[in-house]
Structures are given as C-alpha cells and as structure tokens.
Scaffold this motif. Structure first.
Motif, PDB file in Angstrom:
ATOM      1  N   ASP A 336       0.848  -1.203   0.000  1.00 10.14           N
ATOM      2  CA  ASP A 336       0.000   0.000   0.000  1.00 10.14           C
ATOM      3  C   ASP A 336       0.877   1.243   0.000  1.00 10.14           C
ATOM      4  O   ASP A 336       2.029   1.229  -0.459  1.00 10.14           O
ATOM      5  CB  ASP A 336      -0.973  -0.067   1.196  1.00 10.14           C
ATOM      6  CG  ASP A 336      -2.259   0.693   0.944  1.00 10.14           C
ATOM      7  OD1 ASP A 336      -2.272   1.917   1.171  1.00 10.14           O
ATOM      8  OD2 ASP A 336      -3.254   0.085   0.501  1.00 10.14           O
ATOM      9  N   ASP A 337       0.369   2.317   0.521  1.00  6.07           N
ATOM     10  CA  ASP A 337       1.029   3.622   0.553  1.00  6.07           C
ATOM     11  C   ASP A 337       2.430   3.519   1.175  1.00  6.07           C
ATOM     12  O   ASP A 337       2.675   2.668   2.024  1.00  6.07           O
ATOM     13  CB  ASP A 337       0.144   4.532   1.420  1.00  6.07           C
ATOM     14  CG  ASP A 337       0.353   5.995   1.117  1.00  6.07           C
ATOM     15  OD1 ASP A 337       1.335   6.324   0.449  1.00  6.07           O
ATOM     16  OD2 ASP A 337      -0.489   6.801   1.563  1.00  6.07           O
ATOM     17  N   TRP A 381       0.028   0.412  -4.541  1.00  5.72           N
ATOM     18  CA  TRP A 381      -0.933   1.506  -4.323  1.00  5.72           C
ATOM     19  C   TRP A 381      -0.420   2.750  -5.033  1.00  5.72           C
ATOM     20  O   TRP A 381       0.774   3.040  -5.009  1.00  5.72           O
ATOM     21  CB  TRP A 381      -1.008   1.753  -2.827  1.00  5.72           C
ATOM     22  CG  TRP A 381      -1.894   2.881  -2.356  1.00  5.72           C
ATOM     23  CD1 TRP A 381      -3.178   2.766  -1.904  1.00  5.72           C
ATOM     24  CD2 TRP A 381      -1.551   4.274  -2.207  1.00  5.72           C
ATOM     25  NE1 TRP A 381      -3.656   3.995  -1.509  1.00  5.72           N
ATOM     26  CE2 TRP A 381      -2.676   4.943  -1.685  1.00  5.72           C
ATOM     27  CE3 TRP A 381      -0.405   5.020  -2.490  1.00  5.72           C
ATOM     28  CZ2 TRP A 381      -2.701   6.307  -1.420  1.00  5.72           C
ATOM     29  CZ3 TRP A 381      -0.429   6.393  -2.234  1.00  5.72           C
ATOM     30  CH2 TRP A 381      -1.568   7.024  -1.702  1.00  5.72           C
ATOM     31  N   ARG A 413      -5.668  16.437   4.024  1.00  7.01           N
ATOM     32  CA  ARG A 413      -4.651  15.378   4.188  1.00  7.01           C
ATOM     33  C   ARG A 413      -3.314  15.836   3.596  1.00  7.01           C
ATOM     34  O   ARG A 413      -2.625  15.076   2.940  1.00  7.01           O
ATOM     35  CB  ARG A 413      -5.105  14.067   3.535  1.00  7.01           C
ATOM     36  CG  ARG A 413      -4.503  12.845   4.227  1.00  7.01           C
ATOM     37  CD  ARG A 413      -4.699  11.566   3.431  1.00  7.01           C
ATOM     38  NE  ARG A 413      -4.341  10.397   4.236  1.00  7.01           N
ATOM     39  CZ  ARG A 413      -3.898   9.262   3.746  1.00  7.01           C
ATOM     40  NH1 ARG A 413      -3.754   9.094   2.463  1.00  7.01           N
ATOM     41  NH2 ARG A 413      -3.604   8.262   4.544  1.00  7.01           N
ATOM     42  N   LYS A 446      -3.826  -0.491  -6.966  1.00  5.86           N
ATOM     43  CA  LYS A 446      -4.908   0.093  -6.160  1.00  5.86           C
ATOM     44  C   LYS A 446      -4.819   1.598  -6.372  1.00  5.86           C
ATOM     45  O   LYS A 446      -3.857   2.230  -5.958  1.00  5.86           O
ATOM     46  CB  LYS A 446      -4.710  -0.267  -4.688  1.00  5.86           C
ATOM     47  CG  LYS A 446      -5.690   0.418  -3.747  1.00  5.86           C
ATOM     48  CD  LYS A 446      -5.438  -0.027  -2.302  1.00  5.86           C
ATOM     49  CE  LYS A 446      -6.275   0.770  -1.321  1.00  5.86           C
ATOM     50  NZ  LYS A 446      -5.956   0.419   0.066  1.00  5.86           N
ATOM     51  N   GLY A 497     -11.478   4.502   0.875  1.00 13.36           N
ATOM     52  CA  GLY A 497     -12.544   3.501   0.984  1.00 13.36           C
ATOM     53  C   GLY A 497     -13.472   3.652  -0.207  1.00 13.36           C
ATOM     54  O   GLY A 497     -13.031   3.707  -1.350  1.00 13.36           O
ATOM     55  N   ASP A 516     -13.000   1.995   4.151  1.00 13.51           N
ATOM     56  CA  ASP A 516     -11.864   1.872   5.068  1.00 13.51           C
ATOM     57  C   ASP A 516     -12.303   1.247   6.389  1.00 13.51           C
ATOM     58  O   ASP A 516     -11.469   0.935   7.234  1.00 13.51           O
ATOM     59  CB  ASP A 516     -11.246   3.251   5.349  1.00 13.51           C
ATOM     60  CG  ASP A 516     -10.255   3.664   4.260  1.00 13.51           C
ATOM     61  OD1 ASP A 516      -9.827   2.800   3.476  1.00 13.51           O
ATOM     62  OD2 ASP A 516      -9.911   4.854   4.197  1.00 13.51           O
TER      63      ASP A 516
END
Ligand code: GLA
Length: 693
Positions: A336-337, A381, A413, A446, A497, A516
């Motif tokens: 992921d991130d 991701w 964010r 993703k 999400g 999420d």
C-alpha cells in the motif's frame, strides 16, 4: 429488442421482462408512454392514442410526460437541458430523424445549430435501459448550464417510497428508505468524486409495497465518477420523474464552441417485479455482462499491508509479510502507501511515482520477484490525481494543481488536487505510470483518491468550470490507456474507501475498495447497501486485526471476520507478524474454504436472506445447483434459540446435501422452514455449502 410503430413516431424497447415506450407527439414533443412490464407494440400505440398535452395558465400538462424536458416554453419542471448563447437561453427543438442501430435507438433534434441526440439502449438479455445524450454544436458558441443524461418517468401510483444509499467516510452505502412526498429529493456530490455521502443510485417502489422478494421496483444508476446530481421529483399531479447527470449545480458545465460536442455519461434504468432482491440481481447481471471487465474471471484473494504497517514500510518487512501471506494461501500481495518518493507520512511524496531509494534501493523489482517466487501476484498503491506540496513534482510545477489565483490553496490530508484537465498533467501521469508498470512485474494497481475538490480553479483558462468534467474524462482516458498498454494489470478503485463507486469507474476497474471500515460487524450493513446495486464480484473486503485498530477497538473472532469478508472478494489486511501460529493455521483453512465457494460467491445469484438490522443476518449465493449461505449473529438475547434462515430460489422438489453437516435437506423445507444455523452468543458466524443432489 427494438420495435418501431408504422408511422415511425412510436418506439418500443423490450427486454426479457420489461418494456420501455416513447412517442413523438405534436410540436415535436417527445412523450413518455410506458416503463414497466413487457407490452406489445399495439399496447404502446394504444397508449399513444390517448389525449395529448393541454396547457392552461398555471399548469403545463407536458410536465411529467416528457422524455427529456428542455428549458423554456410551457414547462415548470426542472429542465434536463439548459443552454444559453450570448443572445438567448433555453431550447426549442425540432425533430430531425431517428436511427435504429442494433439495440440502440437514436433520436435527433436540433435547435439553431445545436444537435441534441437522445440515445436509448436496452442491453440484450437484461432489463436495463441505458440512456445518454449527445450535444453537437454546429451553431454559435454556447454554454451548457445543465445536460442531464435522462429523465425517467414513473407510472401513476398512489404513492412512492424512495431507497437510497447514504454515508460518510468509513460508513458508506447505508440503505435508507422513506416515503416520497411532493417536491424534490436531491442527492449528489459537489466534491469532484462520486463521494462517500451518496452512491449515484435510487430505487422507487409503489406505495412502499415491495419486499425483498416481491413487488415492482424501479431503479436508476448513473455511470459517472465526478460531481453529479440525481433529482427525484414528485410533481403536483403526483407523477414522479427522476433526472440525473453530471454536475451538482446548474451554474455551468462547459462551453461548446462551433464544431464541439459533449456526450453525457449513461444513466441506466431498470424495472423489476422481483422485489428489491430481484432488482439487485438484475443490476448485478447487467454489470457482469456489460460493465465490469472480464467479470467471469474470479478475483484473487489478496493481502494488503496498509493496516499492518501504514507508512512505515521496508522491502524486508514487506517480504516477511508476503511469506506469511503466501503460506496462508493468498494469491495477490499488495504494497500500500509509502513505497515511493519521500512518502514516509502523509505529508510528502504524492506526485513522485518512483520507488523510495532508502526503502527499495533496487526499485520494486526485487520484492515483486520475491512475491512471484512465492506464487503470488504483486500489486501496488498509487494516488495519481494528487500531489503533496512537499514533493519534487509540486516544486517543479506549482501551477499544475487546481487553484484560484489570490486565494489559499486548501490542503486536505496535506495534499492538493492536480488539474487533470491540463494536457501536460495528463501526459506526465501517463509517462510516470506507464514507466512504473514497465519497471517491475506489477499485476495490480490500487488507485486511490483521498480528498475532495475545493479550489477548483484554473488560472489562464477562459472557462475554468470545465475542469470538473474534464478531470473525470482525463481519468477515464488514463485508465483506458494504461489498461490497453498493460493488459495483464488489474485495477482497484479506491477513494478513502468507498468514495468512488459508480458504474463509470466500474467499467474501468476490476474491483472497488468498499470502505476503510474493516470492522466486520459494521461491514455487514455497508455490504448490504453495496449489494443493492453492485455485485459481490467487485466488492473487496479484508480480514484485519482484532481488536479493530482503525476504528472502534471491537474484538471479534477470526471466524466472524472471515465470514464477513467472504461475502465479497476476500482479502486479508492484518499484521500477520503478530498472528499466532494457530491463527495463521485457522486463516489458511478459511482461505481454502473461500477458494472453494468463490465461483458461487463471485459468479452466482445473490439472495439477501435477512438484513443486518436484526441480530441475525444472512446472504445466499446460488450457481448451477450449488448454494452458499453465510450467516452472522450479532448478539443472542435471553437464551432464545436463533431462528432458522429460510433459503430462496431453490427447487422445492429437489434435495440438497449440506457439505458442512452431511445432512440432506428437502428444498421445500429449506424454503418454507429454513436452515438451522447453530449460531449462538455474540458475533458468531457460519458458512454452509449445499449441493443439489
Ligand atoms: C486511503 C485508503 C486506504 C489506504 C490509505 C493510504 O485511505 O482507503 O486503504 O490505502 O489511503 O494512505
């Protein structure tokens, strides 16, 4: 199937169960005749012979009868089309011609050089009517304030009930139903993406009379991943019309210069008399056949490291997780991130799509190779539409973001939105992502989108509003281009999400990240809502740690977490380095079971047996005589026995063997008396496989 009346002014589209009919009336008014059970052309013509519209001072009887109400003239409904030139506003169209092209019907109108084509297509083998509109300007420049994709007209009934899916972050797609009253009910997004707040779908049933298995249900779903609006209007004569399309406000969408055109997204409509469940199954079948790419290929069980590691990742640690995931039977490992640029927190790095040299000194290939050697696919991701001000990209191109000159650039964010309407931004993203996908054996992406639009300005552009629409088109083109260049790569749509779930993005991605919120109990309600319109084949669901560390600290058994996630595309997202050997071994047996039931869950017909509001809920998937039932008990009270679950869609005369218990059940008994689940206590769950004998 498309039938046309002898005078070439009545059209009838029919699917297996339903028909849709329209008629060109006097003064080139396009009138709605029928949407509902299947009828013959003679029936449509009989409807067409009814009295035409009349006008008087305070009502327009055209209102509620038109297929696509334009602005102007004797109309008081919300216009589906609103355009203006420097001289005038509104539309007075004349009919030009129609074209029948296979299943598609095109009706062409024009007004002072503006061509307006209404498209209708009943997708073969389904009862879904796709409608959209093309505006082609051959006249003077004009501004399109509003261009809905369609207006849907419901038959006259005494009252209607509206179903919708609402939510917010970590609480998406929750189903609510309420009585429709006079006036308008509006849902939509002015956030630049589909949004967590509303899914672009509504359903209406007459007099609130439909149940899960019975009754007439009308549904509409919009294939658009940006700002949108659906308005459900109950008009003064009680008729109901539903308009929907791009944009939330009517303050301007785009400008069409001479020679330019705009095609709206599809607004799909469905009639079913199989209740809410029948309508859902019809939507699912439509998406399997016409929306989701390669829908008959089953989605692999994935592992995603986000909840385990968040931003604190390294090649070695991902390798350790991958080895545990592989031993569990996972088929796709997703980093992921945190793997790229200076992305060690959410404060930096977005925009720089090259591996972080401290974390992946030799790029992603060594890890991808290790994952492949473990027998899994490899995924990553990305969040391409965004940039952190603390990034190489932003330092080089501070003008590539959406912003208003002289105003603050609102960070959410810690990130800004790239202006994807700009061709240089499109080209940069294409090059970065194409290079990335060529740099390592990557099988899965993703694709995230983690903030809404706020300062959607475009300094230097004559008509900056167009970026709202152009952004979505650029996103679609980028995805289409990447898919074409990298046909082996699957994509997941994520937006914090479930912030970008709609038929438009689903046509370009292989699955969606539902929420999420990975708490297995909350998920049951979210999944219940999701399933109203979208199929399990696209609904990603992960088993994460207990107590749930993202949201609510709720503790639940591995059994409950797995059975909750097995209702869709199963994934695992816990910190496997902290799972005990027993837990890992148990997880392995659940993954094995999931692989056995996967063809039925991902490819079968869904029956929602009991909704999650009660203590006991259950879903059933059926395919070719194989039945899978997943049942969950939230809490047992007063020591009372838990009710048996009645199954659906079985052959009452057949017998079914339960692979879990070895018991043989009679179809009629399962249908009318139900299956005893043996669930007890709190947060219990079970899987039953039944096979027709
Ligand atoms: C979003 C996604 C999460 C995760 C994070 C990473 O919130 O929904 O699954 O990918 O971003 O920053």
């Amino acid at each position: 199937m498309l039938e046309i009346g002898e005078d070439g002014r009545t059209w009838l589209l029919s699917g297996p169960a339903s028909s849709y009919a329209l008629r060109l009336g006097e003064d080139d008014a396009l009138l709605h005749l029928h949407w509902g059970p299947r009828i013959a052309l003679a029936d449509a013509e009989a409807l067409a012979a009814g009295p035409g519209p009349e006008y008087w001072a305070f009502e327009a009887t055209l209102d509620g009868h038109e297929e696509y109400p334009v602005e102007g003239g004797p109309r008081f409904v919300r216009p589906a089309l609103s355009v203006r030139t420097d001289e005038r506003r509104g539309t007075e169209w004349s009919f030009e011609t129609y074209e029948a092209d296979g299943d598609e019907l095109r009706l062409r109108f024009s007004d002072s050089g503006l061509g307006i084509t209404l498209h209708y297509r009943m997708r073969a083998g389904t009862d879904v009517v796709e409608r959209w509109v093309t505006l082609a300007n051959e006249g003077p420049a004009l501004e399109v304030l509003r261009a809905d994709s369609a207006a849907w007209t419901l038959p006259h009934r005494d009252g209607w009930r509206l179903s919708q899916l609402h939510g917010r972050w970590a609480a998406e797609s929750r189903l609510v139903r309420s009585e429709l009253t006079y006036g308008e009910k509006i849902i939509g997004s002015r956030r630049g993406h589909t949004s967590h707040q509303h899914l672009p779908w509504v359903a209406l049933d007459a007099d609130g009379s439909a149940t899960e298995e019975r009754g007439e249900v009308y549904g509409c779903a919009l294939a658009w991943s940006g700002t949108w609006r659906i308005a459900v209007a109950q008009l003064p004569d009680a008729r109901v019309q539903i308009t929907g399309g791009v944009g939330y406000d009517d303050s301007g969408l785009l400008r069409l210069e001479p020679g330019e055109s705009f095609v709206t997204p599809v607004f799909a409509g469905l009639w079913s008399d199989g209740g809410f469940g029948g309508a859902s199954r019809a939507w699912h079948a439509y998406q399997h056949a016409y929306v989701i790419p390669d829908a008959d290929e089953h989605r692999p069980v994935l592992y995603n490291s986000w909840e385990a590691t968040e931003f604190d990742i390294s090649e070695e640690q991902q390798g350790a997780l991958a080895r545990r995931a592989a031993a569990m039977g996972v088929e796709l490992f997703v980093v992921d991130d945190g793997w790229f640029g200076a992305r060690t927190s959410d404060r930096a790095g977005l925009g720089d799509w090259t591996p972080n040299p401290d974390r992946f000194p030799a790029g992603l290939k060594p890890l991808a190779d290790e994952v492949h050697a473990l027998g899994m696919q490899f995924g990553i991701w990305v969040e391409p539409e965004m940039v952190n001000p603390d990034s190489e990209l932003y330092r080089a191109h501070p003008d590539w973001v959406q912003f208003q000159p002289g105003r603050k650039r609102t960070e959410l964010r810690n990130q800004l939105v790239l202006n994807l309407a700009r061709e240089d931004v499109q080209e940069y993203l294409w090059e970065q992502l194409d290079t990335l996908l060529s740099s390592a054996p990557i099988d899965y992406v993703k694709w995230d989108f983690n903030r809404c639009f706020t300062d959607a300005g475009w300094p230097g552009e004559d008509y900056p509003q167009r970026l709202w629409v152009d952004h979505v088109h650029a996103l679609y083109r980028l995805l289409d281009r990447l898919r074409a260049a990298h046909p082996g790569v699957a994509f997941e749509s994520c937006s914090g999400g479930g912030g970008r779930i709609d038929l438009g993005i689903m046509a370009r991605t292989d699955q969606v990240w539902t929420s999420d919120n990975t708490d297995p109990l909350d998920r049951l309600a979210i999944q219940h809502g999701f399933s109203q319109v979208h199929p399990a084949r696209a609904m990603a669901a992960w088993v994460t740690d207990s107590p749930n560390n993202q949201l609510n600290g709720r503790a639940s058994s591995l059994r409950f977490r797995f059975v909750s996630s097995m209702a869709g595309v199963l994934g695992v997202g816990g910190d496997l380095t902290r799972w005990s050997d027993e837990e890992l071994a148990e997880a392995r047996t659940w993954v094995e079971l999931y692989k056995e039931i996967r063809p039925v869950v991902q490819g079968g017909d869904l029956h929602r047996l009991r909704a999650p509001e009660g203590g006991l809920s259950a879903v059933q998937y059926s395919r070719d005589g194989e039945i899978v039932v997943l049942a969950w008990l939230q809490a047992q009270h007063y020591g009372e026995p838990v009710a048996p679950v009645r199954l659906r869609g079985l052959d009452p005369a057949a017998t079914y063997e339960c692979l879990e218990t070895g018991e043989v059940h009679r179809g009629a008994v399962l249908l009318h008396h139900g299956l005893r689940t043996g669930l007890r206590g709190d947060l219990d769950a079970a899987v039953f496989r039944l096979r027709r004998m």
